[in-house]
Design an enzyme around this catalytic site. Structure first.
Site, short mmCIF file in Angstrom:
data_model
loop_
_atom_site.label_atom_id
_atom_site.label_comp_id
_atom_site.label_asym_id
_atom_site.label_seq_id
_atom_site.Cartn_x
_atom_site.Cartn_y
_atom_site.Cartn_z
N ASP A 125 0.98 -1.19 0.02
CA ASP A 125 -0.13 0.10 0.18
C ASP A 125 0.86 1.28 -0.04
O ASP A 125 2.18 1.00 0.42
CB ASP A 125 -1.24 0.12 1.19
CG ASP A 125 -0.28 0.03 2.50
OD1 ASP A 125 -0.46 -0.97 3.32
OD2 ASP A 125 0.27 1.01 2.77
N GLY A 126 0.19 2.38 -0.42
CA GLY A 126 1.03 3.63 -0.46
C GLY A 126 1.87 3.95 0.69
O GLY A 126 2.81 4.70 0.51
#
Length: 260
Positions: free
Chosen positions: A119-120
């Site tokens: 994820d970011g």
């Protein structure tokens, strides 16, 4: 086709390419050294030990291993490791215009795509390849490829918390347990702790959700290991090609799962 079938014989034109030529081209060793490997029974083709120097194979379909480690015969296949920075989404083109992986792949010798996702807000090891078969094995949770993360979490983590993570907890999408967990640095005075966790689940944001469920929300998260690959000293934002040893270990995992 058995190894014996790959040898040319009689008056017919031989089919395939000599095994020692193929492996020399793949960078395993010189033809002379590969011939010695064959005589010593150190090479298998499609799971069968080959000891005859006349053996010929079709490099496009044959699965070859040396000393039990798989060899990639297709020179068009690309394999890289990226240390993905925080703030970058695991996509080759983000529809929302956020920073994506293209900035790290634009100078590579061919098109590649990411295996799985981070994820970011999570940084660390991401595999980039154009090998679809390998990518499927590495990314699919049913194959159980382990991933190791280092998490900086809020609060002081007690030993019983690690035990709870290993025994398993219940989340909204079902029970989950880590394969291993250890405390790297204990927080003091309500500060932060550093925890290492290893698991093979591919569920979305699973590490963050597990640690939050036991009362220690994640502040920073880095994936340090993916299967046999280690991030090592690769700096944030850097990309490097996998070594032959690393690639061999990955291919060995994939082929083992194919047989299983």
């Amino acid at each position: 086709m058995t190894p014996a079938d790959r040898r040319g014989g009689g008056g017919d034109a031989p089919e395939g390419v000599r095994l020692q030529k193929v492996l020399a081209a793949a960078g395993v060793a010189s033809r002379r050294v590969v011939e010695q490997y064959i005589v010593e029974g150190r090479i298998t083709v499609d799971g069968t030990v080959v000891t005859e120097l006349g053996t010929r194979i079709d490099p496009a379909v044959a699965k070859v291993s040396v000393d039990g480690v798989a060899v990639q015969l297709d020179a068009d296949k690309l394999y890289f490791m990226l240390n993905k920075p925080r703030g970058v989404v695991s996509s080759m083109k983000d529809e929302q215009g956020r920073p994506d992986l293209r900035r790290f792949t634009k100078d590579l010798p061919g098109r590649v795509y990411n295996v799985g996702r981070l994820d970011g807000d999570t940084s660390g090891l991401l595999v980039l390849t154009n090998d679809g078969e390998l990518a499927h094995v590495l990314a699919h949770p049913s194959f159980g490829v382990e991933k190791t993360y280092i998490a900086k979490v809020q609060g002081t983590v007690q030993p019983q918390v690690l035990t709870k993570l290993k025994r398993g907890i219940e989340l909204d999408d079902g029970p989950i347990a880590v394969d291993a967990a250890k405390l790297l640095q204990a927080g003091s005075g309500g500060g932060f702790s550093m925890v290492e966790v290893t698991l093979h689940s591919g569920r979305n944001r699973i590490v963050r959700r597990m640690l939050e469920a036991v009362g220690h929300p994640v502040v920073e998260l880095v994936r340090r290991q993916f299967g046999p690959l280690h991030l090592g000293t690769l700096r944030s934002g850097e990309v490097r090609a996998l070594t032959k040893v690393e690639l061999g270990r990955l291919l060995t995992i994939a082929r083992s799962d194919e047989r299983g």
